[in-house]
Scaffold this active site. Sequence first.
Site, PDB file in Angstrom:
ATOM      1  N   TYR A 142     -17.150  33.389  55.834  1.00  0.00           N
ATOM      2  CA  TYR A 142     -15.757  33.059  56.014  1.00  0.00           C
ATOM      3  C   TYR A 142     -15.474  32.179  54.718  1.00  0.00           C
ATOM      4  CZ  TYR A 142     -16.238  34.389  61.020  1.00  0.00           C
ATOM      5  OH  TYR A 142     -16.431  35.203  61.987  1.00  0.00           O
TER       6      TYR A 142
ATOM      7  N   ARG B 246     -38.989  21.344  44.870  1.00  0.00           N
ATOM      8  CA  ARG B 246     -37.948  21.252  45.809  1.00  0.00           C
ATOM      9  C   ARG B 246     -36.902  20.218  46.068  1.00  0.00           C
ATOM     10  NH1 ARG B 246     -40.083  24.726  50.761  1.00  0.00           N
ATOM     11  NH2 ARG B 246     -37.937  25.131  51.162  1.00  0.00           N
TER      12      ARG B 246
ATOM     13  N   HIS C  52     -33.955  32.205  44.469  1.00  0.00           N
ATOM     14  CA  HIS C  52     -34.465  31.165  45.238  1.00  0.00           C
ATOM     15  C   HIS C  52     -34.794  31.615  46.584  1.00  0.00           C
ATOM     16  CE1 HIS C  52     -34.856  26.734  46.097  1.00  0.00           C
ATOM     17  NE2 HIS C  52     -34.377  27.098  47.667  1.00  0.00           N
TER      18      HIS C  52
END
Length: 841
Positions: A130, A40, A86
């Site tokens: 958006y 990670r 993921h």
Amino acid sequence: MSSEAPDDIPDVAQRVKNVRIEDEMEQSYIDYAMSVIAGRALPDVRDGLKPVHRRILYAMHEMGVTSNTSHRKSSSIVGETMGDYHPHGDGPIYDTLVRMAQPFSMRYPLVDGQGNFGSMDGDPAAAMRYTEARMAPIAEEMLEDIEKDTVDFSANYDDRLTEPDVLPAAVPNLLLNGSSGIAVGMSTNIPPHNLGEIIDATTHLIENPDAAVEDLMQHVKGPDFPTGANIVGKDSIYSAYSTGRGRLRVRAEYEVDREENRIVITEIPFQENKSRMVERIADDVNEGTLEGISDLRDESDRNGVRVVIELKRGANVDVVENRLLESHLESTFGVINLALVDGQPKVLTLKETLQHYVEHRREVVRRRSEYDLAEAEDRAHILEGRLRALDIVDDVVAVIRNSEDRNEAKEALRGEIDPDELDGDHEVDPNVTLGFSQAQADHIVRMQLGSLTSMESQEIEEEYEGVQAEIERLETILGSAEELDAVIKDELQAIKEEYDDDRRTSILEAEGEVTHEDLIPEEDNIVVITEDDYIKRMPVENFDPQGRGGKGIIGADPKEGDRVSKVFRANSHDYLLCFTNQGQVYRLKTYEIPEMSRTARGKSAINLIDLDEGEEITAVVDTDEFEDEESITMVTRDGYVKRTAAAEFENILSTGIIAAKLEDDDALVDVEVTDGTKDLVIATEDGMTIRFDEDEVRKMGRNARGVRGIDLQDDDKVAAMVATDDADDRALFTVTRNGYGKRTLLGEYRAQSRYGMGLIDIKTNERNGPVASAKAVTEDDQLVIMSERGQIMRIRAGEVSQVGRNTMGVTIMELEGDDQVASVTVVPADAGADQDDADEE
């Protein structure tokens, strides 16, 4: 129900292991830590990406969201990434996607965002529903050829799909965009860099595997932040590149407008929150800790940063500027070049980072070439079948028409069925052997009648020739490491031409920064080198001028069997080009040579420059004298002369580069810096000289041997070379091995054509011995003469009377026993005068 336990139930207690809780906690924590580190938090050195970045780009690749498609909703990209690769929540994935699209966070953004993706003021991006995104063009370079088995794939989290372990990465992304992350017990903070500089350094490393960090820094000037600004101090950059760790002082770019009485900030340090910086300045003004400011405005827009600080009338601009620098306009970027190498975290130098990237690209290009070769060979095999089918087209058509179905036709074409056994009425030539392969038979059966035209046949032949050429090219790449590296360099150069841009971050000298070099006084030194490659330097002032015929004083004490081979003068701060008898050239700073006493032996030169067995320094050139139009002119012992542009010696590796190609038992003897207007005077050991225009020697590359400069007689060898011109009032000072010499005006040596026998300069006989050296001097210049046993003598040139050519010479230095003159160097008149003044004081 019986209360007794069945006999077949095993004893559970026997399967319980007793473990110390400290050991179990330690091992479990280590497993967790390595999972975070490798899975990670840290980037891979090969593609410079963490797993989440890699998975987002691969998901976009699989979705077809490339740079030439329309933008896709960010929520769609995040959903695909989370669902397939993921499974760690949509928040971290979207945050990563946003950062990859921010031009103030990434030097070369990998995502092309549309909508509100945040700002330098710390404003967050709009919700993922958006905003829209697609790959940036440079991100496609990261995924180029991924479908050609160039990288390994592993199963995704639910074994339903596969994902790449690393991307092919046609660009060195780790250094281009940098990385930051906090793992367990370690962190990384790699700054971004300029693409053109990194590609130049990578190419240089491929061509010169032994290049040092200093060599690579001739291309990589320092980090190049997306927000511009300035890095203050070069020592910190060198520390970061040579050790993998460092602290960079980053200063905002600003203008001081004294007429308008204001300071305008136009660039801020990387990762600095502009709004917070303005607030801190305003707080200090309101609290009275920062005086002299009347107004503070943030006029930044999409075109860039502009923060205007208006000063009060009568305020001291310099004082306000210094207070701003102390508190607000500078920050520190702590470099920790930590990345995963073969799955293990490692702090890397600049060279190591590039080396790992180059190895990755070699593996990618090799696997891609193998894949393409297999594809090309398969295609060539099919085309061979088509061409053969066209040669016997009537028999092929007859076999197909006689066959009951496609399978029987294929078997007949493969030769598994005798065409005579088919039931059809169409005649097949009994002398024709079919014997097509399975793939060829399948293809022939699917061929259309239109492909039997002569035009189609010609196209097949042309395609076959093209495929054969491609096979030959790929086999050459796979069979030669040099060819494979050439492909990598060509691809890097193409990327540079496509994406290179100007550097944004400037590198400033740190005011008052004291470097190691600043602590070393500037002074003229005498440098002594022995045949066994011991080297040292001594101040010129250690040797007082003497009259001719003296013995001199001890200047070196070589060990038994060793002899002095070269002596030369250099300023302690000069960069020197050291040319060797084997045609190599090395660069060295004079102060790097250890300063020692007159009686010291010296230090092994192998600690300073990488000399090979039997390699000796024979000539030294001061690089501070270079001009763009000048050349390095060299002469060899066998009389070959060559000129090479001085620019070709600008970037010299710590391991040296080739200066001249030598053949047989030839050796490089002397070097001069010329400008195209000089005459060259070559002196030989037997006392001959020749003078000719340097233009008779054309300029050539470093690997060239050169042209003949003098026609040597018998066993004569070249001893030295000087450069002169018609206006030169200097003299040629010739010194022989036995310590004799003479001074003759250079004007007495008339010009001839190159490769002549020349004229007699000095008579060499049993008394004089062969010529050891020849130098161009004025009457006030001083010569430092050194013998093989370490005796050294400093003499003013005017001490020796000026005579004509073809004379015996006079005693210059009295030598003992079988000692001989080893080398001569000149201390120019101005340097000698300065030193004499110092001696008088």
